[in-house]
Design a protein around this motif. Structure first.
Motif, PDB file in Angstrom:
ATOM      1  N   LEU A  75       0.671  -1.257  -0.015  1.00  0.00           N
ATOM      2  CA  LEU A  75      -0.071   0.075   0.125  1.00  0.00           C
ATOM      3  C   LEU A  75       0.822   1.258  -0.101  1.00  0.00           C
ATOM      4  CD1 LEU A  75      -3.098   0.954   0.463  1.00  0.00           C
ATOM      5  CD2 LEU A  75      -2.586   0.957   2.891  1.00  0.00           C
ATOM      6  N   LEU A  76       2.036   1.305   0.751  1.00  0.00           N
ATOM      7  CA  LEU A  76       2.715   2.514   1.264  1.00  0.00           C
ATOM      8  C   LEU A  76       3.941   2.489   0.335  1.00  0.00           C
ATOM      9  CD1 LEU A  76       2.347   2.775   5.000  1.00  0.00           C
ATOM     10  CD2 LEU A  76       0.716   3.973   3.451  1.00  0.00           C
ATOM     11  N   GLY A  77       4.306   1.533  -0.248  1.00  0.00           N
ATOM     12  CA  GLY A  77       5.688   1.392  -0.917  1.00  0.00           C
ATOM     13  C   GLY A  77       6.688   1.110   0.433  1.00  0.00           C
ATOM     14  N   PHE A  78       7.870   0.485  -0.141  1.00  0.00           N
ATOM     15  CA  PHE A  78       8.503  -0.065   1.069  1.00  0.00           C
ATOM     16  C   PHE A  78       9.017   1.164   2.024  1.00  0.00           C
ATOM     17  CE2 PHE A  78      12.897  -0.774   2.511  1.00  0.00           C
ATOM     18  CZ  PHE A  78      12.759  -1.988   3.356  1.00  0.00           C
ATOM     19  N   TYR A  79       9.175   2.258   1.631  1.00  0.00           N
ATOM     20  CA  TYR A  79       9.888   3.111   2.389  1.00  0.00           C
ATOM     21  C   TYR A  79       8.926   3.903   3.411  1.00  0.00           C
ATOM     22  CZ  TYR A  79      14.301   2.693  -0.048  1.00  0.00           C
ATOM     23  OH  TYR A  79      15.394   1.894  -0.438  1.00  0.00           O
ATOM     24  N   GLY A  80       7.793   3.846   2.935  1.00  0.00           N
ATOM     25  CA  GLY A  80       6.514   4.304   3.718  1.00  0.00           C
ATOM     26  C   GLY A  80       6.124   3.350   4.849  1.00  0.00           C
ATOM     27  N   ALA A  81       6.283   2.078   4.236  1.00  0.00           N
ATOM     28  CA  ALA A  81       5.945   0.813   5.141  1.00  0.00           C
ATOM     29  C   ALA A  81       7.055   0.664   6.132  1.00  0.00           C
ATOM     30  CB  ALA A  81       5.797  -0.224   4.391  1.00  0.00           C
ATOM     31  N   VAL A  82       8.205   1.026   5.959  1.00  0.00           N
ATOM     32  CA  VAL A  82       9.262   1.088   6.808  1.00  0.00           C
ATOM     33  C   VAL A  82       8.985   2.270   8.028  1.00  0.00           C
ATOM     34  CG1 VAL A  82      11.866   1.790   7.442  1.00  0.00           C
ATOM     35  CG2 VAL A  82      11.260   0.347   5.585  1.00  0.00           C
ATOM     36  N   LEU A  83       8.606   3.367   7.661  1.00  0.00           N
ATOM     37  CA  LEU A  83       8.145   4.482   8.640  1.00  0.00           C
ATOM     38  C   LEU A  83       6.994   3.942   9.423  1.00  0.00           C
ATOM     39  CD1 LEU A  83       8.521   7.666   6.378  1.00  0.00           C
ATOM     40  CD2 LEU A  83      10.136   6.685   8.413  1.00  0.00           C
ATOM     41  N   ALA A  84       5.936   3.310   8.678  1.00  0.00           N
ATOM     42  CA  ALA A  84       4.774   2.877   9.478  1.00  0.00           C
ATOM     43  C   ALA A  84       5.323   1.795  10.499  1.00  0.00           C
ATOM     44  CB  ALA A  84       3.902   2.373   8.389  1.00  0.00           C
ATOM     45  N   GLY A  85       6.119   0.650  10.034  1.00  0.00           N
ATOM     46  CA  GLY A  85       6.525  -0.301  11.173  1.00  0.00           C
ATOM     47  C   GLY A  85       7.428   0.285  12.057  1.00  0.00           C
ATOM     48  N   ILE A  86       8.336   1.176  11.955  1.00  0.00           N
ATOM     49  CA  ILE A  86       8.948   2.015  13.089  1.00  0.00           C
ATOM     50  C   ILE A  86       8.058   2.777  13.902  1.00  0.00           C
ATOM     51  CG2 ILE A  86      10.643   3.887  13.671  1.00  0.00           C
ATOM     52  CD1 ILE A  86      12.159   2.928  11.074  1.00  0.00           C
ATOM     53  N   ALA A  87       7.152   3.393  13.308  1.00  0.00           N
ATOM     54  CA  ALA A  87       6.139   4.131  14.101  1.00  0.00           C
ATOM     55  C   ALA A  87       5.296   3.158  15.119  1.00  0.00           C
ATOM     56  CB  ALA A  87       5.305   4.989  13.258  1.00  0.00           C
ATOM     57  N   ALA A  88       4.930   2.040  14.594  1.00  0.00           N
ATOM     58  CA  ALA A  88       4.068   1.057  15.088  1.00  0.00           C
ATOM     59  C   ALA A  88       4.800   0.542  16.420  1.00  0.00           C
ATOM     60  CB  ALA A  88       3.592   0.011  14.193  1.00  0.00           C
ATOM     61  N   ALA A  89       6.250   0.258  16.031  1.00  0.00           N
ATOM     62  CA  ALA A  89       6.891  -0.353  17.383  1.00  0.00           C
ATOM     63  C   ALA A  89       6.995   0.622  18.434  1.00  0.00           C
ATOM     64  CB  ALA A  89       8.246  -0.939  16.687  1.00  0.00           C
ATOM     65  N   ALA A  90       7.433   2.020  17.795  1.00  0.00           N
ATOM     66  CA  ALA A  90       7.631   2.889  18.785  1.00  0.00           C
ATOM     67  C   ALA A  90       6.194   3.240  19.730  1.00  0.00           C
ATOM     68  CB  ALA A  90       8.064   4.133  18.150  1.00  0.00           C
ATOM     69  N   VAL A  91       5.151   3.297  18.949  1.00  0.00           N
ATOM     70  CA  VAL A  91       3.826   3.475  19.748  1.00  0.00           C
ATOM     71  C   VAL A  91       3.441   2.386  20.673  1.00  0.00           C
ATOM     72  CG1 VAL A  91       1.498   3.670  19.436  1.00  0.00           C
ATOM     73  CG2 VAL A  91       3.120   4.871  17.831  1.00  0.00           C
ATOM     74  N   LEU A  92       3.726   1.096  20.174  1.00  0.00           N
ATOM     75  CA  LEU A  92       3.626   0.006  21.053  1.00  0.00           C
ATOM     76  C   LEU A  92       4.477   0.189  22.500  1.00  0.00           C
ATOM     77  CD1 LEU A  92       2.350  -2.844  21.383  1.00  0.00           C
ATOM     78  CD2 LEU A  92       4.274  -3.674  20.093  1.00  0.00           C
ATOM     79  N   ALA A  93       5.735   0.388  22.248  1.00  0.00           N
ATOM     80  CA  ALA A  93       6.632   0.409  23.356  1.00  0.00           C
ATOM     81  C   ALA A  93       5.926   1.587  24.357  1.00  0.00           C
ATOM     82  CB  ALA A  93       7.934   0.904  22.962  1.00  0.00           C
ATOM     83  N   LEU A  94       5.896   2.781  23.863  1.00  0.00           N
ATOM     84  CA  LEU A  94       5.116   3.728  24.416  1.00  0.00           C
ATOM     85  C   LEU A  94       3.837   3.376  25.379  1.00  0.00           C
ATOM     86  CD1 LEU A  94       6.125   6.747  24.696  1.00  0.00           C
ATOM     87  CD2 LEU A  94       4.335   7.312  22.999  1.00  0.00           C
ATOM     88  N   VAL A  95       3.018   2.618  24.516  1.00  0.00           N
ATOM     89  CA  VAL A  95       1.815   2.088  25.084  1.00  0.00           C
ATOM     90  C   VAL A  95       2.036   1.147  26.279  1.00  0.00           C
ATOM     91  CG1 VAL A  95      -0.242   0.561  24.827  1.00  0.00           C
ATOM     92  CG2 VAL A  95       0.170   2.449  23.081  1.00  0.00           C
ATOM     93  N   VAL A  96       3.014   0.420  26.154  1.00  0.00           N
ATOM     94  CA  VAL A  96       3.328  -0.649  27.265  1.00  0.00           C
ATOM     95  C   VAL A  96       3.960   0.169  28.403  1.00  0.00           C
ATOM     96  CG1 VAL A  96       5.056  -2.605  27.936  1.00  0.00           C
ATOM     97  CG2 VAL A  96       3.792  -2.589  25.761  1.00  0.00           C
ATOM     98  N   GLU A  97       4.857   1.306  28.079  1.00  0.00           N
ATOM     99  CA  GLU A  97       5.440   1.804  29.300  1.00  0.00           C
ATOM    100  C   GLU A  97       4.229   2.921  29.913  1.00  0.00           C
ATOM    101  OE1 GLU A  97       7.505   5.256  31.296  1.00  0.00           O
ATOM    102  OE2 GLU A  97       6.048   5.377  29.792  1.00  0.00           O
ATOM    103  N   ARG A  98       3.530   3.257  29.131  1.00  0.00           N
ATOM    104  CA  ARG A  98       2.465   4.225  29.913  1.00  0.00           C
ATOM    105  C   ARG A  98       1.216   3.440  30.564  1.00  0.00           C
ATOM    106  NH1 ARG A  98       3.465   9.482  30.687  1.00  0.00           N
ATOM    107  NH2 ARG A  98       5.633   8.769  30.963  1.00  0.00           N
ATOM    108  N   LEU A  99       0.936   2.496  29.858  1.00  0.00           N
ATOM    109  CA  LEU A  99      -0.378   1.658  30.505  1.00  0.00           C
ATOM    110  C   LEU A  99       0.088   0.655  31.452  1.00  0.00           C
ATOM    111  CD1 LEU A  99      -2.692   1.373  27.575  1.00  0.00           C
ATOM    112  CD2 LEU A  99      -2.773   3.251  29.392  1.00  0.00           C
ATOM    113  N   LEU A 100       1.344   0.113  31.322  1.00  0.00           N
ATOM    114  CA  LEU A 100       1.578  -1.107  32.152  1.00  0.00           C
ATOM    115  C   LEU A 100       2.597  -0.871  33.117  1.00  0.00           C
ATOM    116  CD1 LEU A 100       1.299  -3.828  29.298  1.00  0.00           C
ATOM    117  CD2 LEU A 100      -0.333  -3.104  31.079  1.00  0.00           C
ATOM    118  N   VAL A 101       3.674  -0.130  32.642  1.00  0.00           N
ATOM    119  CA  VAL A 101       5.019  -0.265  33.536  1.00  0.00           C
ATOM    120  C   VAL A 101       4.732   0.884  34.353  1.00  0.00           C
ATOM    121  CG1 VAL A 101       7.393   0.252  33.565  1.00  0.00           C
ATOM    122  CG2 VAL A 101       6.352  -1.121  31.845  1.00  0.00           C
TER     123      VAL A 101
END
Lengths: 293, 418
Positions: free
Chosen positions: A53-79
């Motif tokens: 959908l986004l092309g490789f580089y767009g998808a890479v940004l999406a993947g990095i953003a997803a991992a970062a947001v997931l980390a943030l959510v774990v930190e804020r909500l659980l840790v």
């Protein structure tokens, strides 16, 4: 043989990215984040799902953003809500998070080995007479840039200075008015970004793509963090390289090492970790224990 | 940082890292279920039948390395039994339902799930994994649960309760090699690489490769790998450095894909031959997919979907799922379900649909057919391959299920080991 060297360097650089995230989180929030591996898989998963959908580089940004947001959510909500809990409880909680996230991600990966659409595919270049996949080379270059950027931030930015101060002495840092919550949050965010970057290369050639076995691969970055010293940033880099090199050479010489049993490449990082910990319990670059009387 | 916390953390991290890194081992189990006999009409029934519903077990790997193969095999099974159920069910009386569980290719899980499922299932229509099936075999024998293992080892084929759904792995590898030799893809005297999975499947494939190599004067360069390995560079380079003209794979699809990627990277023009569990047509979409399409040969125990009975299965599948399947495991599932149907019908005719009656019906029948979906399977000689024929296929993006048959119908070779 140059291929083994480059494979080792490349694997090492990628393990260093993962180990660095593990160490940064530990330094900033005193949490041993065993859910770190699932951030890598989440990043890879989102990149794989979006690259058409986004092309490789767009998808890479999406993947990095997803991992970062997931980390943030774990930190804020659980840790954060239980940050004063014993360090062991926090660590075990993250193991739980890892199991839950991995189970769901692996279920979603389902029947496929998912390609991430790296534009270099299976291309290879000839270096000193050996074929080296382009993926390996791009991994080294990107890892050096990302780690370099991280070190600059860590050394010179206000967040970096504050984090090092907090890691030195939390109480004093808090008394001085440093916002430990924000320091921790930024550390988790960075860890997520590093995980997202590592994901791209762990699923590239000569690996076919994102498969459930990625979890086992990511696991080898944990000994890297311990070998270098759990609280040492340079240690994570050196530990990553040691694990990558050990693995590459153990696999390359596996027929010679067969007397040690099959699958020695997989076991080697853990053996090295045990040896290092027996000799230097704090890891190669970890802070030496001092006894206060 | 507080030293105590650091010290504790290092110890904890080391312990957890090691614990998670350690591999699990299998365990023996002892379980059994007393069959509660019950007369329903003229047919005797017991465990696994409730009212007019027969429950069959589907115990597979839905999330591990064989996820791709299990999922579509289950769909094929479902497709077949849906049709039978619509037409009135087993001997016009019983509809078939399933108990589906995922052991994620973990033997321990398989054993405990088997115990959980057994009191409620009449037979195991699908039981994925050689070691997994072997781990429950003793129980299955004492519980009289007929099972179709998705695996074809000599050990399993030696049991009365097992319907081995394929040529034994050693013969399968031999057959692919004989075909490649016949077609001139490899020549007598060549060096051939092999990558095989630890455990009985890979080792049996390796044994077959050794036999065919010896017969044809081939030099075999073999490496054993683990399911968690993801990079086959070292193994492939080892074979290439010895001038291998082909690389054989008795392992999981991910490894096949990695071998193709490494060969493509190296600019090699080396053929590949694989065991039937070593490929899945979804590999065509991955890096190395184009290389596979051109260079990879394997056997399939169930018809491909572009021909004969396969085309009918494809049509029914598309009606149910709205698209073509990724592999032809659907046909495999359909074929084994057809064989199970024959057994259950016979048990019903015999008036005994208890688990014991089902095993007895399989013995009575001896040879099972599946209307051209799979070769005829002869179960009268325990421990031997039920068939010596298969279709030889190549991966093809254009073909339904990603496979096209390249042999002229079912292929066999008189050179295969006895």
């Amino acid at each position: 043989m140059s291929e083994t060297l480059i494979t080792g360097l490349s694997l090492g650089a990628v393990y260093a990215l993962v180990a660095l995230g593990f160490v940064v989180v530990f330094k900033a929030s005193e949490v041993l984040n065993f859910a770190h591996g699932s951030f890598v898989i989440a990043g890879a998963y989102v990149t794989a799902r979006t690259h058409e959908l986004l092309g490789f580089y767009g998808a890479v940004l999406a993947g990095i953003a997803a991992a970062a947001v997931l980390a943030l959510v774990v930190e804020r909500l659980l840790v954060r809500p239980i940050r004063d809990a014993p360090v062991i409880s926090l660590a075990i909680m993250t193991i739980g998070v890892e199991v839950i996230l991995n189970t769901e991600l692996i279920r979603r990966i389902g029947v496929d080995i998912m390609p991430l659409g790296q534009p270099w595919g299976a291309d290879a270049v000839s270096i000193l007479g050996s074929n080296v996949p382009v993926n390996r080379i791009v991994a080294v270059i990107v890892a050096v840039i990302v780690i370099g950027a991280f070190l600059l931030v860590f050394r010179f930015s206000p967040w970096g200075v504050a984090m090092r101060a907090a890691a030195e002495d939390r109480e004093t840092a808090e008394l001085l008015g440093l916002n430990l919550g924000r320091i921790s949050m930024v550390a988790w965010l960075i860890a997520g970004i590093l995980a997202g970057v590592a994901a791209i290369f762990l699923t590239g050639a000569p690996t076919p793509g994102l498969a459930p076995t990625l979890a086992a691969v990511v696991l080898r970055a944990f000994p890297a963090a311990l070998i270098g010293g759990l609280d040492s940033v340079p240690g994570a880099l050196v530990g990553g390289l040691i694990v990558g090199m050990t693995e590459a050479y153990a696999v390359a010489f596996q027929s010679e090492l067969e007397f040690l049993g099959r699958g020695i490449g997989e076991v080697m990082p853990f053996l090295v970790m045990i040896i290092v910990l027996v000799i230097r319990p704090q890891g190669l670059f970890g802070r030496k224990e001092t006894a206060r009387v | 940082m507080n030293n105590t916390i650091l010290r504790k953390s290092i110890a904890l991290a080391a312990a957890v890292t090691l614990a998670v890194g350690a591999s699990a081992c299998s365990a023996k189990s002892e379980a059994g279920g007393a069959a509660a006999g019950e007369e329903a009409g003229a047919v005797k029934t017991g465990e696994g039948i409730s009212g007019n519903t027969i429950t069959l077990g589907l115990l597979g790997d839905l999330t591990g390395p064989f996820a791709a193969l299990t999922t579509e095999e289950n769909q094929g099974v479902q497709l077949y039994w849906d049709q039978v159920n619509e037409e009135g069910g087993v001997c016009g009386q019983y509809t078939v339902d399933f108990d589906t569980k995922d052991h994620a290719y973990n033997v321990q899980n398989a054993v405990s799930m088997y115990r959980q499922m057994t009191p409620n299932v009449l037979a195991y229509q699908v039981l994925v994994g050689g070691s997994h099936s072997a781990a429950v075999l003793q129980n299955a024998e004492s519980d009289n649960r007929l099972m179709v293992p998705s695996s074809a080892t000599e050990h399993l084929a030696s049991s009365e309760v097992v319907l081995t759904p394929a040529m034994l792995y050693n013969l399968d590898m031999e057959l692919v090699m004989e075909y490649m030799l016949e077609q001139g893809v490899i020549a007598k005297g060549d060096t051939v690489g092999m990558i095989y999975l630890e455990g009985d499947y890979g080792e049996a494939a390796h044994k077959g490769a050794e036999a065919a190599a010896e017969r044809n004067g081939l030099t075999l360069v073999a490496s054993m790998v683990k399911p968690t390995d993801s990079d086959m560079t070292a193994q492939v380079n080892d074979a290439l450095s010895k001038d291998a003209s082909a690389i054989l794979i008795g392992s999981v699809p991910g490894h096949t894909s990695s071998v193709a990627t490494v060969l493509q990277s190296a600019g090699a023009d080396v053929a590949m031959g694989g065991s039937w569990p070593s490929y899945s047509s979804s590999l065509l979409a991955n890096t190395g997919g184009d290389y596979l399409a051109e260079h990879f040969y394997a056997a399939t125990m169930a018809t491909t979907l572009e021909q004969g009975k396969g085309a009918e299965i494809l049509k029914a599948y598309e009606e149910q799922h709205g698209g073509a399947p990724e592999t032809n495991q659907v046909a495999m599932g359909y074929g084994i379900a057809a064989m199970m149907h024959q057994v259950l019908d016979r048990a019903c005719e015999n008036g005994d649909l208890t688990p014991e009656g089902v095993v007895q019906a399989k013995k009575d029948l001896g040879t099972l057919t599946s209307d051209g979906v799979m070769p005829e399977m002869d179960y009268t000689r325990l421990g031997e391959s039920p068939t010596r024929e298969a279709w030889i296929v190549q991966l093809d993006k254009e073909a339904p299920g990603g496979l096209k048959t390249v042999s002229d119908g079912l292929y066999t070779s008189e050179n295969l080991s006895e």
